[in-house]
Enzyme design. Structure first.
Site, PDB file in Angstrom:
ATOM      1  CE  LYS A  84      -4.439   0.127   2.317  1.00 18.37           C
ATOM      2  NZ  LYS A  84      -5.058   0.157   3.641  1.00 18.37           N
TER       3      LYS A  84
HETATM    4  C1  E4P Z   1      -8.520   0.950   3.619  1.00 19.32           C
HETATM    5  O1  E4P Z   1      -7.673   0.221   3.141  1.00 19.32           O
HETATM    6  C2  E4P Z   1      -8.386   1.623   4.918  1.00 19.32           C
HETATM    7  O2  E4P Z   1      -7.688   0.772   5.776  1.00 19.32           O
HETATM    8  C3  E4P Z   1      -9.710   1.892   5.584  1.00 19.32           C
HETATM    9  O3  E4P Z   1     -10.798   1.511   4.789  1.00 19.32           O
HETATM   10  C4  E4P Z   1      -9.826   3.228   6.232  1.00 19.32           C
HETATM   11  O4  E4P Z   1     -11.089   3.342   6.835  1.00 19.32           O
HETATM   12  P1  E4P Z   1     -11.450   4.489   7.894  1.00 19.32           P
HETATM   13  O5  E4P Z   1     -11.688   5.763   7.144  1.00 19.32           O
HETATM   14  O6  E4P Z   1     -12.704   3.985   8.563  1.00 19.32           O
HETATM   15  O7  E4P Z   1     -10.281   4.582   8.833  1.00 19.32           O
END
Ligand code: E4P
Length: 218
Positions: A84
């Site tokens: 990522k």
């Molecule tokens: C995606 O890969 C992220 O880890 C995640 O969906 C972030 O979500 P949040 O906005 O609830 O922290």
């Protein structure tokens, strides 16, 4: 649309893997920080032993070289690891370099269709538009998913669209309707979406009636 679990908690992953609906995992530094006492590598390797699908591990470097170095390290942990990187010029540059080495990336913190287009052009495997965080600032987060799906289809871009920052069960349905390839869902939201009071009530009634029926047969 495939369902991924948005967590780094092993017990949550084991539980949903049991349901037979789980295709992958996304983690981030915030989710990972809930695993005190374990290393990043320990957690990713343990997840890989439970789930046979893409597992996103997030880099923390801000520069391209740093992201590439971290990405190579993560990719060596398990073939299912997807690296990522953030939706920034340095992130897209890292995507390009990692793709050239055959390492798959998930471009995260995407808040616009332009960012999604650039990630795909750089060669991202997955793009992650954050729906809930846009909703939080009074924007229509799902519109970015819809726009991205439309642009990718129109221009035959193979990058997978992953609806992220999912906050409630209706987000899952809307992501599927928008044509997202994947929705990554927190455990709590998946539980909310799985349960229906009429299912529980129906099971209870059927069991009671069956009990009466089998009693009469004795
Ligand atoms: C995606 O890969 C992220 O880890 C995640 O969906 C972030 O979500 P949040 O906005 O609830 O922290």
């Amino acid at each position: 649309m495939r369902i991924f679990l948005d967590t780094a908690m092993i017990d949550e992953i084991r539980e949903v893997a049991r349901w037979g609906i789980l295709s992958g995992i996304t983690t981030n530094p915030t989710l990972m920080s809930k695993n005190a006492g374990k290393t990043h590598e320990d957690v990713i390797r343990e997840i890989a032993s439970i789930v046979d699908g893409p597992i996103s591990a997030e880099t923390i470097s801000l520069d391209t070289d740093g992201m590439v170095t971290e990405g190579r390290r993560f990719a060596a942990w398990h073939p299912n690891v997807v690296v990522k990187v953030p939706s920034t010029p340095n992130g897209w540059a890292a995507v390009k370099r990692l793709a050239d080495e055959g390492i798959r990336t998930n471009v995260t913190l995407c808040f616009s269709a332009n960012q999604a287009l650039f990630a795909a052009l750089a060669g991202a495997y997955i793009i992650s538009p954050f729906v809930g965080r846009l909703d939080d600032i009074s924007e229509d987060g799902m519109q970015v998913v819809r726009d991205t799906v439309e642009i990718y289809r129109q221009h035959h871009l193979p990058t997978l669209v992953l609806a992220a920052s999912i906050r409630h069960p209706l987000h899952i349905i809307a992501a599927a309707q928008a044509g997202a390839d994947i929705a990554t869902v927190p455990f709590k939201v998946l539980e909310q979406a799985a349960k229906h009071p009429l299912t529980d009530k129906g099971i209870e009634t059927f069991l009671k009636d069956w009990e009466k029926f089998s009693h009469e047969q004795r």
